[in-house]
Motif scaffolding. Sequence first.
Motif, short mmCIF file in Angstrom:
data_model
loop_
_atom_site.label_atom_id
_atom_site.label_comp_id
_atom_site.label_asym_id
_atom_site.label_seq_id
_atom_site.Cartn_x
_atom_site.Cartn_y
_atom_site.Cartn_z
N PHE A 1 -10.05 2.84 0.20
CA PHE A 1 -8.80 3.54 0.48
C PHE A 1 -8.56 4.64 -0.55
N THR B 1 -0.99 4.69 0.76
CA THR B 1 -2.33 5.25 0.95
C THR B 1 -2.34 6.27 2.08
N TRP C 1 0.81 -1.21 0.00
CA TRP C 1 0.00 0.00 0.00
C TRP C 1 0.85 1.26 0.00
#
Length: 302
Positions: free
Chosen positions: A114, A98, A96
């Motif tokens: 997300f 994010t 990720w």
Amino acid sequence: MGVQAITTLEGVRQIPLRSHSLSAPYLDSDLQSRYFDFGEDTIVRADQYIRLTSDRQGQSGWLFSKMPMTATNWMIEVEFKIHGAGHLHGDGMAIWLTEERGKSGKVFGSADNFNGLGIFIDTYKNSRPGVSFPYVMAMLGNSSVSYDKDHDGKDTELAGCSARGIRGAGTVSTKIRMTYYAETSLRVDLQYKNVDEWTECFETEQIKLPQTAYLGFSAETGELSDNHDIINVAAHNLHIRQNTSGRDKVGKPQARPYNPGGTKAPGSWRWFFLKIILFGVVVVGGYVGYTMYRASKRGSRF
């Protein structure tokens, strides 16, 4: 020991980012990580790996950086291992970048909806006809679009590739390398066939990530299971010298964040308003014509 810049590409310096890198023993003397948090079923074997899930049903785990990624251009190389007993296995793991961090959820052990980039190493096929698994794919989220697990994220896929053999690769160290040039391109390469043999998975342009993005890893198991291990993370800031990089995309359209089903393009709105105006002209014209017709009928009676 100071951090040294390493130059390996013409016009590009690779500067190590300690705040987003990991290597054994992972933890300090207080049994904590200075730069990363971990939670749920994650366990740390200081001399070998960080295990996001064990080969057991119904597990999930995550590992997220404490600080956001500040580098404009970066390269992250991750050594990992997905393995377990039995012939059936799942579900997979994710990497990720994010705005959210350290939140458990249904998308490979992390939160859905997300905002930012998710790269999924999916080892269990739900419904993707004609696609060989394991499958590596990228998705850009905008906080409102959900990952469709039942169809393995097909409708929200940015790019991807089949990587048969990346699970249980034996003596070959399995690695993924992500190279990002701000608002220009994202490239993902894999090593799982032979040592130092990199296979391009995909490269895509016009990628824009959130200004505040945390590096993270997560994994989950369901009725099927696997060990999902993070072994090493090497993150680098890519410093590009002006007028020397072949990555200078002069004249490229401005990059946009991925936004399926979101705000319509300005041209769409202009066409919408034009249709309203044309409709109004037709209505007014019809009314004027009808009024003139009635007036002419009244005049013909005398």
